[in-house]
Enzyme design. Structure first.
Site, PDB file in Angstrom:
ATOM      1  CE1 TYR A  81      33.820  63.270  33.678  1.00 52.07           C
ATOM      2  CE2 TYR A  81      34.996  64.965  34.930  1.00 52.07           C
ATOM      3  CZ  TYR A  81      34.372  64.549  33.769  1.00 52.07           C
ATOM      4  OH  TYR A  81      34.293  65.394  32.698  1.00 52.07           O
ATOM      5  CG  PHE A 133      54.352  62.350  12.640  1.00 54.87           C
ATOM      6  CD1 PHE A 133      54.840  61.273  11.913  1.00 54.87           C
ATOM      7  CD2 PHE A 133      53.059  62.282  13.120  1.00 54.87           C
ATOM      8  CE1 PHE A 133      54.051  60.154  11.666  1.00 54.87           C
ATOM      9  CE2 PHE A 133      52.261  61.164  12.882  1.00 54.87           C
ATOM     10  CZ  PHE A 133      52.758  60.100  12.158  1.00 54.87           C
ATOM     11  CB  THR A 134      51.130  63.491   9.030  1.00 57.88           C
ATOM     12  OG1 THR A 134      51.020  62.400   9.942  1.00 57.88           O
ATOM     13  CG2 THR A 134      51.835  63.029   7.779  1.00 57.88           C
ATOM     14  CG  ASP A 224      56.848  63.202  18.788  1.00 60.20           C
ATOM     15  OD1 ASP A 224      56.797  62.175  19.494  1.00 60.20           O
ATOM     16  OD2 ASP A 224      56.063  63.422  17.852  1.00 60.20           O
ATOM     17  CE  LYS A 267      52.732  55.810  16.925  1.00 55.68           C
ATOM     18  NZ  LYS A 267      51.567  56.701  17.042  1.00 55.68           N
ATOM     19  NE  ARG A 391      53.494  57.506   6.371  1.00 60.78           N
ATOM     20  CZ  ARG A 391      52.715  58.315   7.100  1.00 60.78           C
ATOM     21  NH1 ARG A 391      53.180  58.900   8.183  1.00 60.78           N
ATOM     22  NH2 ARG A 391      51.486  58.547   6.750  1.00 60.78           N
ATOM     23  CG  PHE A 454      48.269  59.880   4.764  1.00 63.72           C
ATOM     24  CD1 PHE A 454      48.592  61.205   5.003  1.00 63.72           C
ATOM     25  CD2 PHE A 454      48.040  59.054   5.849  1.00 63.72           C
ATOM     26  CE1 PHE A 454      48.693  61.688   6.297  1.00 63.72           C
ATOM     27  CE2 PHE A 454      48.142  59.531   7.143  1.00 63.72           C
ATOM     28  CZ  PHE A 454      48.464  60.854   7.362  1.00 63.72           C
TER      29      PHE A 454
END
Ligand code: P71
Length: 479
Positions: A81, A133-134, A224, A267, A391, A454
């Site tokens: 942990y 970005f959303t 980002d 990604k 998009r 979306f």
């Protein structure tokens, strides 16, 4: 043929620097089943079942193939942990590759965005950024912040061939920073290979300019870095004077210009799940560690299992290997070149992780409030079992603000997953839909969720859609 970098290229396409050891079966469902599936999904590709999909280009998020080295590392996962050995191996990888001192793992990218927004954004503060970005914008706004777009004008011009559409407009950024007291700016956000612009990079010169402005105005600069390796590769290939630097050098140079970064590791770090907040400032790290125990877990695992931390540490190192990055970037270029040859309107220059179809030019007869990109994504699924992502106005419209921005369909290439044959097939499906584009009617939204609509919105066609989208091409594909 060997390219100067040592990577092998075959007819202009970088060869995959791997071979396949484990496979996952896929199949094209017969056309009547695809019709049923599309109706059940309310014409929203997010709501399709993956077993009903043949080539899944919805996203590159969590869909990459792991390497044998990642799988081997996962056996070493320390599930303690607190004080897990796996955490310290992850911390070492982040320090080695990006140079950030503090590392806070999160369950995925939006977990890191949440911590960052809670730690840095106070009500009324501004966050200037290259587009948005959303999930990044949503977390800033939930914390009371105000998003300010300072991208260059070319970012939303799908036909502009500007090599660095991810650049910030430095004059505009300076105006925003000068007009506000430093305490009214939460931070400046720079996204690598801007997703919403079509995967478009910033240049090192531009980032250096942004750094100078943020220093002069005393505000943090947050990256980002979700698609940082690809951005570094574009700098190497496109920016004068940068071709001799190695990919690891460029990645480190970019990170060194910033105060910290969030990553969706799903990604470019080749993991199914995981994200990171990595910063240099001790106070910010401390604030984030106080928050992570509330929202994610103990700071040594942040919502991930020990084996996830191991896969991530290994993936971070693999993401600096130029042949690996060059291969998947060149897969996007390959698919794009097939579509361009056939006259299909796409966003240029081709981005990092995807080919973006320009639905406004693809379906000029469908007005934007009838969701051309959503329509096109539905048609591609019906025609050939190809899943893509809208998009456009469905994901881009902000509340009831008028929206006239980009209207794109993203064909996203998961890393190390599909072969050139799959991509050639996708090009054929897109071409067939393009041949029958005039028959496609728009859609009407029948269910609109309050947040990030979306993902779960539902639609119905305005006219005989299924017949128009599936007639001769689907027959050709099926038989
Ligand atoms: C993509 C995603 C996943 C996604 C997220 C929201 C809507 C649709 C699809 C996620 C990103 C991203 C950037 C630049 C942060 C996140 C959030 N992208 N920054 O492109 O692209 O990370 O998904 O791990 O929470 O399909 P997360």
């Amino acid at each position: 043929m060997r390219a100067p970098t040592g990577a092998v290229t075959i007819r202009g396409v970088a060869a995959p620097p791997w071979k396949i050891k484990v496979v996952e079966p896929i199949a094209l469902r017969p056309e009547p089943l695809r019709r049923r599936a599309l109706l059940d999904a309310g014409f929203n590709t997010f709501l399709l079942r993956s077993e009903d999909v043949f080539v899944d280009l919805l996203t590159d998020s969590g869909t990459s193939a792991v390497s044998q080295e990642q799988r081997a590392a996962m056996e070493l996962g320390d599930e303690a942990y607190a004080g897990s050995r796996s955490f310290f191996r992850l911390e070492a990888a982040v320090r080695e590759v990006y140079g950030f001192r503090h590392v806070i793992p999160t369950h995925q990218g939006r977990g890191a965005e949440h911590l960052l927004a809670k730690a840095l954004v106070k009500p009324g503060q501004l966050v200037p950024s290259n587009l948005y970005f959303t999930t990044s914008r949503e977390h800033v706004e939930l914390a009371g912040g105000v998003w300010v777009d300072v991208s260059i004008a070319e970012a939303i011009d799908p036909e502009s061939t500007h090599p660095f559409k991810g650049n910030l407009d430095l004059a505009q950024l300076e105006r925003v920073l000068a007009a506000a007291a430093p305490e009214r700016i939460a931070y400046v956000r720079v996204e690598a290979c801007v997703n919403m612009a079509g995967g478009q990079p910033f240049s090192l010169a531009n980032l250096t300019g942004v750094r100078e402005l943020t220093r002069a105005h005393g505000v943090p600069l947050i990256l980002d870095g979700t698609r940082l390796s690809e951005n570094a590769l574009f700098i190497k290939d496109r920016e004068p004077g940068e071709s001799e630097r190695t990919l690891p050098e460029l990645i480190a140079a970019i990170a060194a210009l910033t105060d910290g970064a969030i990553f969706s590791s799903k990604k470019g770090h080749f993991v199914p799940i995981g994200g990171l907040l990595a910063v240099n400032d001790d106070g910010l790290a401390q604030a984030a560690r106080e928050l992570v125990v509330i929202y994610e877990g103990f700071p040594h695992y942040g919502g991930l299992a020990g084996h996830d931390l191991e896969a991530l540490a290994q993936g971070i190192r693999e993401a600096t290997a130029e042949p690996v990055v060059r291969h998947y970037v060149s897969q996007s270029a390959h698919l794009a070149s097939l579509l361009l040859e056939r006259g299909v309107p796409i966003v240029v220059p081709v981005g990092a992780h995807a080919v973006f179809l320009d639905a406004k030019r693809f379906l000029p007869h469908v007005p934007q409030d009838e969701f051309p990109a959503q329509t096109l994504a539905a048609a591609l699924y019906l025609a050939g079992g190809v899943r893509s992502m809208e998009r456009g106005i469905v994901s881009g419209q902000h509340g009831t603000d008028p929206y006239t921005g980009l209207e794109l369909v993203r064909l996203t290439i998961p890393r190390r997953v599909y072969t050139q044959e799959h991509l050639d097939y996708v090009a054929d499906v897109v071409t067939e839909v393009y041949a029958r584009r005039e028959l496609l009617p728009g859609l009407r939204m029948t269910y609109e969720p309050a947040h990030l609509r979306f993902f779960q919105a539902r639609f119905e066609p305005r006219a005989a859609f299924l017949e128009a989208a599936s007639a001769p091409a689907a027959t050709a594909i099926d038989g």
